[in-house]
Design a protein around this motif. Structure first.
Motif, PDB file in Angstrom:
ATOM      1  N   ALA A  19      -8.435  11.007 -10.245  1.00 12.10           N
ATOM      2  CA  ALA A  19      -7.522  11.929  -9.570  1.00 12.10           C
ATOM      3  C   ALA A  19      -6.339  12.324 -10.449  1.00 12.10           C
ATOM      4  O   ALA A  19      -5.459  13.056 -10.008  1.00 12.10           O
ATOM      5  CB  ALA A  19      -7.010  11.289  -8.271  1.00 12.10           C
ATOM      6  N   SER A  20      -6.307  11.853 -11.683  1.00 11.64           N
ATOM      7  CA  SER A  20      -5.166  12.081 -12.566  1.00 11.64           C
ATOM      8  C   SER A  20      -5.433  13.224 -13.545  1.00 11.64           C
ATOM      9  O   SER A  20      -6.489  13.272 -14.177  1.00 11.64           O
ATOM     10  CB  SER A  20      -4.837  10.811 -13.366  1.00 11.64           C
ATOM     11  N   THR A  21      -4.477  14.128 -13.660  1.00 10.52           N
ATOM     12  CA  THR A  21      -4.511  15.152 -14.699  1.00 10.52           C
ATOM     13  C   THR A  21      -3.788  14.609 -15.922  1.00 10.52           C
ATOM     14  O   THR A  21      -2.616  14.231 -15.848  1.00 10.52           O
ATOM     15  CB  THR A  21      -3.835  16.447 -14.220  1.00 10.52           C
ATOM     16  N   ASP A  76     -14.687  13.608  -5.611  1.00  5.92           N
ATOM     17  CA  ASP A  76     -13.522  13.960  -4.788  1.00  5.92           C
ATOM     18  C   ASP A  76     -13.961  14.461  -3.413  1.00  5.92           C
ATOM     19  O   ASP A  76     -13.370  14.091  -2.392  1.00  5.92           O
ATOM     20  CB  ASP A  76     -12.684  15.040  -5.479  1.00  5.92           C
ATOM     21  N   HIS A 116     -15.751   7.065  -7.141  1.00  3.50           N
ATOM     22  CA  HIS A 116     -15.496   7.567  -8.496  1.00  3.50           C
ATOM     23  C   HIS A 116     -16.041   6.592  -9.541  1.00  3.50           C
ATOM     24  O   HIS A 116     -15.928   5.367  -9.401  1.00  3.50           O
ATOM     25  CB  HIS A 116     -13.997   7.770  -8.716  1.00  3.50           C
ATOM     26  N   ASN A 138      -0.743   9.521 -18.778  1.00  6.80           N
ATOM     27  CA  ASN A 138      -1.112   9.660 -17.362  1.00  6.80           C
ATOM     28  C   ASN A 138      -2.553   9.267 -17.111  1.00  6.80           C
ATOM     29  O   ASN A 138      -3.202   9.801 -16.213  1.00  6.80           O
ATOM     30  CB  ASN A 138      -0.847  11.078 -16.848  1.00  6.80           C
ATOM     31  N   GLU A 154     -16.438  14.891 -11.114  1.00  8.69           N
ATOM     32  CA  GLU A 154     -15.161  14.740 -10.413  1.00  8.69           C
ATOM     33  C   GLU A 154     -15.159  15.516  -9.102  1.00  8.69           C
ATOM     34  O   GLU A 154     -14.641  15.038  -8.086  1.00  8.69           O
ATOM     35  CB  GLU A 154     -14.009  15.215 -11.307  1.00  8.69           C
ATOM     36  N   GLY A 197      -5.646  20.674 -18.572  1.00 12.85           N
ATOM     37  CA  GLY A 197      -6.184  20.482 -17.232  1.00 12.85           C
ATOM     38  C   GLY A 197      -7.229  19.393 -17.124  1.00 12.85           C
ATOM     39  O   GLY A 197      -7.842  19.216 -16.068  1.00 12.85           O
ATOM     40  N   ARG A 236      -9.030  16.072 -16.381  1.00 14.24           N
ATOM     41  CA  ARG A 236      -8.788  15.050 -15.356  1.00 14.24           C
ATOM     42  C   ARG A 236      -9.705  13.866 -15.566  1.00 14.24           C
ATOM     43  O   ARG A 236     -10.863  14.018 -15.942  1.00 14.24           O
ATOM     44  CB  ARG A 236      -9.022  15.624 -13.958  1.00 14.24           C
ATOM     45  N   ASP A 281     -16.524  17.673 -15.090  1.00 16.06           N
ATOM     46  CA  ASP A 281     -15.970  18.516 -14.021  1.00 16.06           C
ATOM     47  C   ASP A 281     -16.824  18.407 -12.764  1.00 16.06           C
ATOM     48  O   ASP A 281     -16.304  18.292 -11.646  1.00 16.06           O
ATOM     49  CB  ASP A 281     -15.921  19.986 -14.460  1.00 16.06           C
TER      50      ASP A 281
END
Length: 394
Positions: free
Chosen positions: A380-382, A24, A39, A323, A20, A375, A377, A17
């Protein structure tokens, strides 16, 4: 701490977390510098050379003779300063494939331009020689890259564990000791609160944090790694890193416990003694890869989307993870699972942007994992996490 990162100290936050959020933010605020996107990297940032210059304010830098600096782009300025100051510059061998250290040796009469090249990744290729385990080198100062660091000296890397392992290997070979200073160079936004509960015994802490605007003396009292934590090393990682095998043999001869991760672990059903390393390399994408044990052969052919054609053969407690972002690695997914407390018996991986399958012991364990992974990730993908039986019902 920056307002954008106030939630990072909340209960339940994971290392991923924090990574990321930092990545970001640096991209969205255009703080990042080449190579981009940042990233899954130790992020380079605008002003990194200015931050590196602050190392000259440390008395310990003036007194050092042998300095080991990580290979990351934002540390390039420190590598250049070390060469300009006529210090012995040691850099880690890329991914430790052929050894632990390389010593950068500029050609006689090297110009400033040549020294700059020596400080880059090209310098490792063209101006370095390997340093063997028997060289008895003593490192006076260690400089590492970070994704995040706290004012207390607690550090988070990009998640592959190489900086922690390099330090532990240096302890094992007698190159560093508890008093050897450790420095990191980061952007100001990378200095955040890190819950101490996230730290493990093998995590490296730092004594100094250099930013473009600050020099932070952490006064960190948390002990640094005492050596290689062999129970965290997998057989696969040992196979990939020859110098690690040499160090293990030495410690085994000295009577130390060198049991590897998984060697004494009973694995469900398969009985395999091989587990995936904590920082596995990217796997081939032309076929699904079983990870952390064996998966039934019927599960070995998956579609890009939805269920495999033989979904009826899957265990009842199987989770479908979709995803996944382009460029995702199996090591990143495994790390995210560990940090969320999800521990599948088996993981079937077939590359980024294609679904992964997680097999659990029973339905209750699978449902608990789904709750933990909500949730989640990567980049950028959940990720979308569902029970296979739920997908069948759709």
């Amino acid at each position: 701490m920056h307002m954008a990162f106030q939630a990072l100290s909340n209960p339940g936050v994971t290392k991923q977390d924090i990574r990321e959020k930092i990545w970001d933010y640096m991209e969205s605020q255009n703080l990042a510098d080449f190579p981009r996107p940042v990233h899954h990297r130790i992020p380079n940032f605008k002003g990194s050379y200015l931050a590196c210059q602050n190392i000259k304010e440390l008395e310990t830098f003036a007194r050092t003779w042998n300095i080991k600096v990580g290979p990351d782009k934002p540390l390039e300025g420190v590598r250049l300063l070390a060469l300009q100051s006529h210090k012995t510059l040691l850099v880690p061998t890329p991914r430790l494939r052929t050894g632990l250290f390389n010593k950068i040796i500029p050609p006689p009469g090297a110009t400033k331009d040549i020294l700059r090249k020596c400080a880059t990744s090209q310098g490792v290729r063209n101006y370095s020689v390997p340093v063997g385990l028997d060289s008895r080198v003593l490192v006076d100062l260690v400089v590492v890259g970070s994704v995040a660091v706290s004012e207390q000296g607690w550090r988070i890397g990009k998640g592959e564990g190489y900086a922690d392992l390099e330090y532990a290997m240096m302890v094992s070979m007698g190159a560093v000791c508890e008093e050897t200073p450790v420095v990191t160079v980061v952007h100001d936004c990378q200095v955040v609160d890190i819950p101490e509960a996230l730290l493990e015994d093998h995590d490296l802490t730092v004594d100094y944090v250099l930013t473009p605007t600050r020099v932070i003396m952490t006064g960190c009292r948390r002990p640094k790694p005492k050596g290689i934590t062999w129970c965290k090393i997998s057989p696969e990682m040992l196979e990939r890193i020859p110098v690690l095998r040499s160090l293990r043999h030495r410690e085994q001869q000295a009577g130390k416990d060198v049991t590897l991760h998984g060697e004494q672990q009973h694995l469900w059903e398969a009985g395999s003694k091989h587990t995936a390393p904590p920082s596995a390399v990217q796997r081939p994408q032309d076929a699904p890869q079983p990870v952390e044990g064996s998966v039934p052969a019927a599960c070995s052919s998956l579609h890009r989307e939805g269920l495999p054609p033989n979904a009826a053969a899957l265990p009842a407690a199987t989770i479908h993870v979709s995803n996944l972002p382009a460029g995702a690695r199996v090591s990143e997914l495994k790390r995210a699972l560990r940090e969320r407390g999800a521990t599948p018996l088996h993981l079937t991986w077939q590359g980024p942007r294609r679904p992964a399958l997680l097999a659990f012991r029973d339905l209750a364990a699978a449902e608990q994992a789904i709750t933990c992974l909500q949730g989640l990730r990567l980049g950028a993908s959940t990720l979308q996490v569902e029970l296979v039986r739920q997908l069948r019902d759709k």
